[in-house]
Design a protein around this motif. Structure first.
Motif, PDB file in Angstrom:
ATOM      1  N   VAL A 171     -23.407 -58.894  55.505  1.00  0.00           N
ATOM      2  CA  VAL A 171     -24.493 -58.860  56.493  1.00  0.00           C
ATOM      3  C   VAL A 171     -24.455 -57.538  57.258  1.00  0.00           C
ATOM      4  CG1 VAL A 171     -25.261 -59.869  58.687  1.00  0.00           C
ATOM      5  CG2 VAL A 171     -24.794 -61.338  56.746  1.00  0.00           C
ATOM      6  N   ILE A 172     -23.273 -57.089  57.623  1.00  0.00           N
ATOM      7  CA  ILE A 172     -23.140 -55.815  58.343  1.00  0.00           C
ATOM      8  C   ILE A 172     -23.543 -54.647  57.448  1.00  0.00           C
ATOM      9  CG2 ILE A 172     -21.466 -54.249  59.418  1.00  0.00           C
ATOM     10  CD1 ILE A 172     -20.004 -56.812  60.401  1.00  0.00           C
ATOM     11  N   VAL A 173     -23.113 -54.675  56.194  1.00  0.00           N
ATOM     12  CA  VAL A 173     -23.502 -53.610  55.252  1.00  0.00           C
ATOM     13  C   VAL A 173     -25.014 -53.618  55.037  1.00  0.00           C
ATOM     14  CG1 VAL A 173     -23.333 -52.899  52.827  1.00  0.00           C
ATOM     15  CG2 VAL A 173     -21.279 -53.473  54.096  1.00  0.00           C
ATOM     16  N   LEU A 208     -30.401 -51.238  55.821  1.00  0.00           N
ATOM     17  CA  LEU A 208     -31.800 -51.396  56.221  1.00  0.00           C
ATOM     18  C   LEU A 208     -32.166 -50.553  57.437  1.00  0.00           C
ATOM     19  CD1 LEU A 208     -32.406 -55.212  55.735  1.00  0.00           C
ATOM     20  CD2 LEU A 208     -33.521 -53.350  54.516  1.00  0.00           C
ATOM     21  N   SER A 209     -31.191 -50.197  58.249  1.00  0.00           N
ATOM     22  CA  SER A 209     -31.504 -49.422  59.448  1.00  0.00           C
ATOM     23  C   SER A 209     -31.509 -47.919  59.189  1.00  0.00           C
ATOM     24  CB  SER A 209     -30.500 -49.740  60.560  1.00  0.00           C
ATOM     25  OG  SER A 209     -29.206 -49.295  60.206  1.00  0.00           O
ATOM     26  N   LYS A 210     -31.253 -47.501  57.953  1.00  0.00           N
ATOM     27  CA  LYS A 210     -31.178 -46.079  57.631  1.00  0.00           C
ATOM     28  C   LYS A 210     -32.181 -45.650  56.558  1.00  0.00           C
ATOM     29  CE  LYS A 210     -27.612 -45.437  60.265  1.00  0.00           C
ATOM     30  NZ  LYS A 210     -27.786 -44.798  61.534  1.00  0.00           N
ATOM     31  N   PRO A 211     -33.485 -45.823  56.796  1.00  0.00           N
ATOM     32  CA  PRO A 211     -34.437 -45.313  55.801  1.00  0.00           C
ATOM     33  C   PRO A 211     -34.561 -43.790  55.935  1.00  0.00           C
ATOM     34  CG  PRO A 211     -35.623 -46.257  57.630  1.00  0.00           C
ATOM     35  CD  PRO A 211     -34.163 -46.509  57.887  1.00  0.00           C
ATOM     36  N   ASN A 212     -35.159 -43.154  54.931  1.00  0.00           N
ATOM     37  CA  ASN A 212     -35.389 -41.714  55.031  1.00  0.00           C
ATOM     38  C   ASN A 212     -36.593 -41.462  55.938  1.00  0.00           C
ATOM     39  OD1 ASN A 212     -37.600 -42.344  53.481  1.00  0.00           O
ATOM     40  ND2 ASN A 212     -36.864 -41.326  51.624  1.00  0.00           N
ATOM     41  N   LEU A 213     -37.056 -40.221  56.019  1.00  0.00           N
ATOM     42  CA  LEU A 213     -38.140 -39.865  56.935  1.00  0.00           C
ATOM     43  C   LEU A 213     -39.425 -40.636  56.628  1.00  0.00           C
ATOM     44  CD1 LEU A 213     -39.077 -38.118  59.279  1.00  0.00           C
ATOM     45  CD2 LEU A 213     -39.726 -36.370  57.615  1.00  0.00           C
ATOM     46  N   LEU A 214     -39.791 -40.716  55.347  1.00  0.00           N
ATOM     47  CA  LEU A 214     -40.998 -41.481  54.986  1.00  0.00           C
ATOM     48  C   LEU A 214     -40.823 -42.961  55.316  1.00  0.00           C
ATOM     49  CD1 LEU A 214     -42.028 -39.883  51.582  1.00  0.00           C
ATOM     50  CD2 LEU A 214     -43.225 -39.724  53.759  1.00  0.00           C
ATOM     51  N   GLY A 215     -39.610 -43.476  55.148  1.00  0.00           N
ATOM     52  CA  GLY A 215     -39.336 -44.862  55.486  1.00  0.00           C
ATOM     53  C   GLY A 215     -39.455 -45.117  56.979  1.00  0.00           C
ATOM     54  N   LYS A 216     -38.991 -44.162  57.790  1.00  0.00           N
ATOM     55  CA  LYS A 216     -39.104 -44.313  59.247  1.00  0.00           C
ATOM     56  C   LYS A 216     -40.565 -44.303  59.686  1.00  0.00           C
ATOM     57  CE  LYS A 216     -34.624 -42.404  60.359  1.00  0.00           C
ATOM     58  NZ  LYS A 216     -33.853 -41.352  60.967  1.00  0.00           N
ATOM     59  N   ILE A 217     -41.354 -43.446  59.057  1.00  0.00           N
ATOM     60  CA  ILE A 217     -42.788 -43.420  59.361  1.00  0.00           C
ATOM     61  C   ILE A 217     -43.427 -44.749  58.929  1.00  0.00           C
ATOM     62  CG2 ILE A 217     -44.986 -42.294  58.766  1.00  0.00           C
ATOM     63  CD1 ILE A 217     -43.371 -39.659  58.536  1.00  0.00           C
ATOM     64  N   GLY A 218     -43.014 -45.273  57.785  1.00  0.00           N
ATOM     65  CA  GLY A 218     -43.528 -46.554  57.317  1.00  0.00           C
ATOM     66  C   GLY A 218     -43.165 -47.696  58.251  1.00  0.00           C
ATOM     67  N   LEU A 219     -41.949 -47.649  58.816  1.00  0.00           N
ATOM     68  CA  LEU A 219     -41.558 -48.684  59.775  1.00  0.00           C
ATOM     69  C   LEU A 219     -42.449 -48.645  61.012  1.00  0.00           C
ATOM     70  CD1 LEU A 219     -37.635 -48.529  59.676  1.00  0.00           C
ATOM     71  CD2 LEU A 219     -39.133 -50.203  58.608  1.00  0.00           C
ATOM     72  N   ILE A 220     -42.842 -47.454  61.416  1.00  0.00           N
ATOM     73  CA  ILE A 220     -43.721 -47.320  62.580  1.00  0.00           C
ATOM     74  C   ILE A 220     -45.136 -47.780  62.234  1.00  0.00           C
ATOM     75  CG2 ILE A 220     -44.789 -45.646  64.143  1.00  0.00           C
ATOM     76  CD1 ILE A 220     -42.120 -44.045  63.926  1.00  0.00           C
ATOM     77  N   ARG A 236     -35.931 -51.003  63.206  1.00  0.00           N
ATOM     78  CA  ARG A 236     -35.866 -49.600  63.626  1.00  0.00           C
ATOM     79  C   ARG A 236     -34.469 -49.133  63.999  1.00  0.00           C
ATOM     80  NH1 ARG A 236     -41.358 -49.034  67.129  1.00  0.00           N
ATOM     81  NH2 ARG A 236     -42.761 -49.349  65.376  1.00  0.00           N
ATOM     82  N   THR A 237     -33.651 -50.003  64.569  1.00  0.00           N
ATOM     83  CA  THR A 237     -32.296 -49.609  64.963  1.00  0.00           C
ATOM     84  C   THR A 237     -31.286 -50.564  64.325  1.00  0.00           C
ATOM     85  OG1 THR A 237     -32.307 -50.983  66.948  1.00  0.00           O
ATOM     86  CG2 THR A 237     -33.113 -48.721  67.187  1.00  0.00           C
ATOM     87  N   PHE A 238     -30.021 -50.123  64.303  1.00  0.00           N
ATOM     88  CA  PHE A 238     -28.983 -50.955  63.706  1.00  0.00           C
ATOM     89  C   PHE A 238     -28.797 -52.284  64.441  1.00  0.00           C
ATOM     90  CE2 PHE A 238     -24.491 -52.248  63.487  1.00  0.00           C
ATOM     91  CZ  PHE A 238     -24.443 -52.590  62.152  1.00  0.00           C
ATOM     92  N   PRO A 239     -28.751 -52.315  65.786  1.00  0.00           N
ATOM     93  CA  PRO A 239     -28.591 -53.626  66.448  1.00  0.00           C
ATOM     94  C   PRO A 239     -29.745 -54.594  66.167  1.00  0.00           C
ATOM     95  CG  PRO A 239     -28.064 -51.870  67.983  1.00  0.00           C
ATOM     96  CD  PRO A 239     -28.634 -51.226  66.762  1.00  0.00           C
ATOM     97  N   ARG A 240     -30.962 -54.087  66.155  1.00  0.00           N
ATOM     98  CA  ARG A 240     -32.113 -54.952  65.847  1.00  0.00           C
ATOM     99  C   ARG A 240     -32.045 -55.455  64.411  1.00  0.00           C
ATOM    100  NH1 ARG A 240     -37.439 -52.038  68.407  1.00  0.00           N
ATOM    101  NH2 ARG A 240     -36.902 -52.354  70.598  1.00  0.00           N
ATOM    102  N   THR A 241     -31.672 -54.573  63.507  1.00  0.00           N
ATOM    103  CA  THR A 241     -31.564 -54.960  62.104  1.00  0.00           C
ATOM    104  C   THR A 241     -30.437 -55.968  61.910  1.00  0.00           C
ATOM    105  OG1 THR A 241     -32.334 -52.757  61.497  1.00  0.00           O
ATOM    106  CG2 THR A 241     -31.355 -54.073  59.759  1.00  0.00           C
TER     107      THR A 241
END
Length: 160
Positions: free
Chosen positions: A14-16, A21-33, A41-46
């Motif tokens: 679960v931690i892995v 899931l909390s570390k997408p690339n730049l396009l992935g971060k834009i997609g999350l938004i 968006r962040t590790f604690p939320r994920t």
């Protein structure tokens, strides 16, 4: 002890998964938004999101096991319910595979994709483990021909 080590292994996965899931690339971060996936968006939320999903699956599996053990549910019905949950988890894995083969999700980064594949796989493993460890019914001993109403495994001497 094996059950405890399995659940520690599950917690580690679960931690892995949350980290991946909390570390997408730049396009992935834009997609999350764009797609408003604020829970990734962040590790604690994920970690919270993945933990909630796995804990709900764990509670379902343990509830089915508990009901079978208490004979509220027949073992055959418990097996069918767990097999259905495995099938639903497998369908989620197939859906994830189909989603990540499209252009939008295919460019989110390798770590994010592995994390997305790992969550339904975790559910499949959890439900399969519960299915394998489902309590077996106790053997019912036949009645004793000498003492009707008394199981044959009881060593009762008749009164003189």
């Amino acid at each position: 002890m094996r059950k405890l080590s399995f659940y520690f292994f599950l917690i580690a996965l679960v931690i892995v998964d949350s980290f991946l899931l909390s570390k997408p690339n730049l396009l992935g971060k834009i997609g999350l938004i764009i797609y408003k996936y604020h829970y990734l968006r962040t590790f604690p939320r994920t970690l919270l999101t993945v933990s909630i999903v796995v804990v709900v699956a764990f509670v379902l599996a343990e509830l089915i096991s508990f009901l079978v053990k208490r004979r509220t549910l027949k073992r055959a019905l418990g097996t069918i319910v767990l097999a259905l949950l495995i099938a639903v988890s497998f369908a989620a894995l197939v859906k994830t595979g189909m989603d990540f083969s499209t252009w939008t999700y295919s460019h989110t980064g390798l770590r994010f994709r592995f994390g997305a594949y790992l969550l339904p796989t975790l559910l499949i493993v959890l439900f399969t483990y519960a299915l394998v460890k489902l309590p077996k019914p106790d053997e019912v001993f036949p009645e004793s021909p000498l003492n009707p109403g008394v199981p044959a495994n009881k060593d009762i001497t008749p009164m003189p």
